[in-house]
Design an enzyme around this catalytic site. Structure first.
Site, PDB file in Angstrom:
ATOM      1  N   THR A 118     -10.326   5.039  27.302  1.00 22.27           N
ATOM      2  CA  THR A 118      -9.697   5.832  26.235  1.00 22.27           C
ATOM      3  C   THR A 118     -10.211   7.263  26.297  1.00 22.27           C
ATOM      4  O   THR A 118     -11.370   7.501  26.671  1.00 22.27           O
ATOM      5  CB  THR A 118      -9.970   5.176  24.856  1.00 22.27           C
ATOM      6  OG1 THR A 118      -9.228   5.868  23.859  1.00 22.27           O
ATOM      7  CG2 THR A 118     -11.434   5.187  24.484  1.00 22.27           C
ATOM      8  N   THR A 119      -9.359   8.197  25.937  1.00 23.82           N
ATOM      9  CA  THR A 119      -9.735   9.611  25.958  1.00 23.82           C
ATOM     10  C   THR A 119     -10.885   9.850  24.984  1.00 23.82           C
ATOM     11  O   THR A 119     -10.878   9.329  23.863  1.00 23.82           O
ATOM     12  CB  THR A 119      -8.517  10.467  25.553  1.00 23.82           C
ATOM     13  OG1 THR A 119      -7.462  10.178  26.469  1.00 23.82           O
ATOM     14  CG2 THR A 119      -8.835  11.953  25.590  1.00 23.82           C
ATOM     15  N   ARG A 172       0.827  -1.211   0.000  1.00 23.20           N
ATOM     16  CA  ARG A 172       0.000   0.000   0.000  1.00 23.20           C
ATOM     17  C   ARG A 172       0.858   1.255   0.000  1.00 23.20           C
ATOM     18  O   ARG A 172       1.717   1.422   0.868  1.00 23.20           O
ATOM     19  CB  ARG A 172      -0.902   0.021   1.232  1.00 23.20           C
ATOM     20  CG  ARG A 172      -1.986  -1.015   1.132  1.00 23.20           C
ATOM     21  CD  ARG A 172      -2.935  -0.938   2.295  1.00 23.20           C
ATOM     22  NE  ARG A 172      -4.088  -1.776   1.994  1.00 23.20           N
ATOM     23  CZ  ARG A 172      -4.691  -2.559   2.876  1.00 23.20           C
ATOM     24  NH1 ARG A 172      -4.278  -2.589   4.109  1.00 23.20           N
ATOM     25  NH2 ARG A 172      -5.719  -3.287   2.511  1.00 23.20           N
ATOM     26  N   SER A 197     -22.647 -14.111  12.111  1.00 21.43           N
ATOM     27  CA  SER A 197     -21.987 -13.012  11.416  1.00 21.43           C
ATOM     28  C   SER A 197     -22.083 -13.222   9.902  1.00 21.43           C
ATOM     29  O   SER A 197     -21.725 -14.301   9.402  1.00 21.43           O
ATOM     30  CB  SER A 197     -20.518 -12.988  11.872  1.00 21.43           C
ATOM     31  OG  SER A 197     -19.793 -11.999  11.214  1.00 21.43           O
ATOM     32  N   LYS A 240     -17.849   9.330   7.726  1.00 26.32           N
ATOM     33  CA  LYS A 240     -18.043   9.159   6.278  1.00 26.32           C
ATOM     34  C   LYS A 240     -19.045  10.216   5.788  1.00 26.32           C
ATOM     35  O   LYS A 240     -18.648  11.357   5.584  1.00 26.32           O
ATOM     36  CB  LYS A 240     -18.419   7.716   5.968  1.00 26.32           C
ATOM     37  CG  LYS A 240     -17.299   6.743   6.428  1.00 26.32           C
ATOM     38  CD  LYS A 240     -17.445   5.352   5.922  1.00 26.32           C
ATOM     39  CE  LYS A 240     -16.554   4.338   6.616  1.00 26.32           C
ATOM     40  NZ  LYS A 240     -15.109   4.475   6.382  1.00 26.32           N
ATOM     41  N   THR A 283     -20.955   5.509  11.734  1.00 31.33           N
ATOM     42  CA  THR A 283     -19.728   6.307  11.839  1.00 31.33           C
ATOM     43  C   THR A 283     -20.070   7.784  11.718  1.00 31.33           C
ATOM     44  O   THR A 283     -21.070   8.158  11.092  1.00 31.33           O
ATOM     45  CB  THR A 283     -18.718   5.918  10.738  1.00 31.33           C
ATOM     46  OG1 THR A 283     -17.517   6.653  10.935  1.00 31.33           O
ATOM     47  CG2 THR A 283     -19.244   6.215   9.344  1.00 31.33           C
ATOM     48  N   SER A 329     -19.567  -2.237   1.882  1.00 27.53           N
ATOM     49  CA  SER A 329     -18.771  -1.122   1.367  1.00 27.53           C
ATOM     50  C   SER A 329     -18.048  -1.403   0.067  1.00 27.53           C
ATOM     51  O   SER A 329     -17.800  -0.489  -0.705  1.00 27.53           O
ATOM     52  CB  SER A 329     -17.751  -0.703   2.419  1.00 27.53           C
ATOM     53  OG  SER A 329     -16.821  -1.746   2.644  1.00 27.53           O
ATOM     54  N   HIS A 360     -21.983   2.746   5.988  1.00 28.99           N
ATOM     55  CA  HIS A 360     -22.003   3.277   4.617  1.00 28.99           C
ATOM     56  C   HIS A 360     -23.399   3.726   4.188  1.00 28.99           C
ATOM     57  O   HIS A 360     -23.665   3.867   2.997  1.00 28.99           O
ATOM     58  CB  HIS A 360     -21.433   2.247   3.637  1.00 28.99           C
ATOM     59  CG  HIS A 360     -19.978   2.032   3.871  1.00 28.99           C
ATOM     60  ND1 HIS A 360     -19.005   2.856   3.352  1.00 28.99           N
ATOM     61  CD2 HIS A 360     -19.329   1.120   4.646  1.00 28.99           C
ATOM     62  CE1 HIS A 360     -17.809   2.454   3.761  1.00 28.99           C
ATOM     63  NE2 HIS A 360     -17.983   1.401   4.552  1.00 28.99           N
ATOM     64  N   THR A 409      -8.720  -6.500   1.569  1.00 26.00           N
ATOM     65  CA  THR A 409      -9.962  -5.705   1.635  1.00 26.00           C
ATOM     66  C   THR A 409     -11.041  -6.373   0.788  1.00 26.00           C
ATOM     67  O   THR A 409     -12.224  -6.359   1.139  1.00 26.00           O
ATOM     68  CB  THR A 409      -9.687  -4.264   1.152  1.00 26.00           C
ATOM     69  OG1 THR A 409      -8.548  -3.761   1.864  1.00 26.00           O
ATOM     70  CG2 THR A 409     -10.866  -3.351   1.404  1.00 26.00           C
TER      71      THR A 409
HETATM   72  N1  PMP Z   1     -17.878  -0.647   9.420  1.00 24.59           N
HETATM   73  C1  PMP Z   1     -17.703  -0.675   8.088  1.00 24.59           C
HETATM   74  C2  PMP Z   1     -18.624  -1.504   7.268  1.00 24.59           C
HETATM   75  C3  PMP Z   1     -16.682   0.065   7.485  1.00 24.59           C
HETATM   76  O1  PMP Z   1     -16.502   0.032   6.171  1.00 24.59           O
HETATM   77  C4  PMP Z   1     -15.826   0.857   8.302  1.00 24.59           C
HETATM   78  C5  PMP Z   1     -14.702   1.730   7.750  1.00 24.59           C
HETATM   79  N2  PMP Z   1     -14.280   1.540   6.511  1.00 24.59           N
HETATM   80  C6  PMP Z   1     -16.041   0.851   9.672  1.00 24.59           C
HETATM   81  C7  PMP Z   1     -17.069   0.095  10.206  1.00 24.59           C
HETATM   82  C8  PMP Z   1     -15.177   1.672  10.579  1.00 24.59           C
HETATM   83  O2  PMP Z   1     -15.598   3.002  10.616  1.00 24.59           O
HETATM   84  P1  PMP Z   1     -14.563   4.169  10.937  1.00 24.59           P
HETATM   85  O3  PMP Z   1     -13.873   4.504   9.655  1.00 24.59           O
HETATM   86  O4  PMP Z   1     -15.367   5.271  11.507  1.00 24.59           O
HETATM   87  O5  PMP Z   1     -13.588   3.610  11.939  1.00 24.59           O
END
Ligand code: PMP
Length: 405
Positions: free
Chosen positions: A276-277, A21, A136, A247, A244, A188, A216, A362
């Protein structure tokens, strides 16, 4: 052991497979997106970005930027602690209310990213629910897979978007055990959409909790941007909706929305939430402004869909192969990692077009692609330029649609 030699050999393997990458050094400009400056190492040049997950260009929206400035001026830079120890800022509280309202749920909980929200929430639910089995979808995102793994709950993988397979697998589990079905609305990489209603029917039949990743889809679908579950009128059938803020909402962070009790449970037991902060207040303020705007405005969503349709039409006319789907994601299939990288490099170097190649892990090997994400800010001229450049490259390397099938 020669550690450096080990690292070098592993990296060399990635190069050999054509999936090493290379990050493209970009500088986005306020008001300029989808244009960005590409710092090449030798100098800089303007490029057009065609693979951003800032799907609607909200990262440039004045309301979002002004809200971030205002919060920065009011609160300073960081949150100052974890949520439990001095780091719950009022902007976090407001954002959680905004999110609960978006999905018509009792409560919401924000995390430092969407990845962390899946990992922490699924990890906690799977670990704590008695004798839990997690079902899952086979195409689930890495963050869900990691969450399920770290929970150490029994995992059953059901065939992608296949409620019948899920039904068969659920039927094999003793009725008394806790069960959770984890899946996504818009996947995605292929851009296909889950049969949420049928999956909910099956889960309900077997008394399983439902956990839907709408990463997404939030901001992009539904009358107020509540995702596919809102568009289908199904939010009430999902026990957890995860999303999220990074996005379509174009800032940063992740969240779950659910019942008061479920959120309180995750808040109380998830180490990825507790230790975590918390997000900077300006980030929370910007995300809330973005959500608020998209609840009240469908103009960006309409323009987004129109741009996507236009790109597909232009690709059809140029005979460029892409995976058809009912979402906004346009995967142009190359099906070879080295070629995919070469096409991406040519687009960038010769045409000033930036589309990152998508390789294994990916996507599965042999399905390497250019994942094109048209947005409301891409002009007709941008689309013509993109498709013209792809046509030129396709002709040059002798690719034909059949070769990619
Ligand atoms: N779930 C899915 C399906 C995603 O594609 C992604 C990020 N590509 C995430 C969760 C993670 O989200 P974030 O980028 O906010 O960490």
């Amino acid at each position: 052991m020669d550690y450096e030699a080990f690292f070098g050999a592993e990296i060399a393997g990635l190069h050999r497979e054509g999936r090493y990458r290379v990050f493209t050094d970009l500088e986005r400009h306020r008001g300029g997106f989808p244009r960005a400056t590409h710092h090449t190492g030798q100098g800089e040049r303007e490029v057009t970005v065609w693979c951003s997950n800032d799907y609607l260009g909200m990262g440039q929206h004045p309301k979002v930027i002004d809200a971030m400035h205002a919060a920065l001026d009011r609160c300073g830079a960081g949150a100052g602690g974890t949520r439990n120890i001095s780091g719950t800022n009022h902007y976090h509280v407001l954002l959680e209310r905004e999110l609960a309202d978006l999905h018509d749920k009792e409560a919401a909980l924000i995390f430092t990213s969407g990845y962390v929200s899946n990992w922490a929430a699924l990890g906690t639910l799977g670990a704590k629910l008695p004798n839990c089995v997690i079902f899952s979808d086979s195409e689930n995102h890495a963050s869900m897979i990691e969450g399920i793994r770290s929970s150490r709950a029994e995992r059953q993988i059901f065939r992608h978007n296949d409620p019948e397979d899920l039904d068969r697998k659920l039927a094999l589990i003793e009725p008394g055990r806790a069960k959770l079905v984890a899946f996504e609305s818009v996947y995605s990489m292929d851009g296909d959409i889950a049969p949420i209603d049928e999956i909910c029917d099956v889960a309900e039949k077997h008394g399983a909790l439902t956990y839907l990743d709408e990463v997404h889809a939030v901001g992009l679908y539904g009358a107020r941007g509540g995702g596919i579950s809102e568009r289908m009128g199904l939010a009430h059938r999902l026990d957890v909706i995860e999303g999220t803020l990074g996005k379509a909402f174009a800032v940063h962070g992740g969240y779950i929305t659910a019942s008061e009790k479920l959120c309180d449970f995750v808040r109380s037991f998830a180490s990825g939430f507790i230790f975590t902060t918390s997000l900077p207040p300006a980030v929370a303020a910007g995300a809330a402004a973005s959500i608020r705007h998209l609840k009240g405005s469908s103009a960006e969503r309409a323009r987004h869909q129109e741009r996507v349709a236009r790109v597909r039409k232009a690709l059809d006319a140029a005979n460029i192969p892409y995976l058809p789907n009912a979402s906004h994601i346009v995967p142009v299939m190359v099906c070879d990692p080295v070629l995919c990288k070469a096409i991406s490099d040519t687009l960038l170097d010769e045409f000033g077009i930036y589309v990152q190649p998508i390789n294994y892990p990916t996507v599965p090997r042999g399905t390497e692609r250019l994942r094109i994400t048209p947005g409301p800010l891409h002009t007709d001229a941008d689309i013509d330029h993109l498709v013209g450049a792809l046509s030129t490259i396709w002709q040059r390397i002798g690719l034909r649609q059949e070769a990619a099938e």
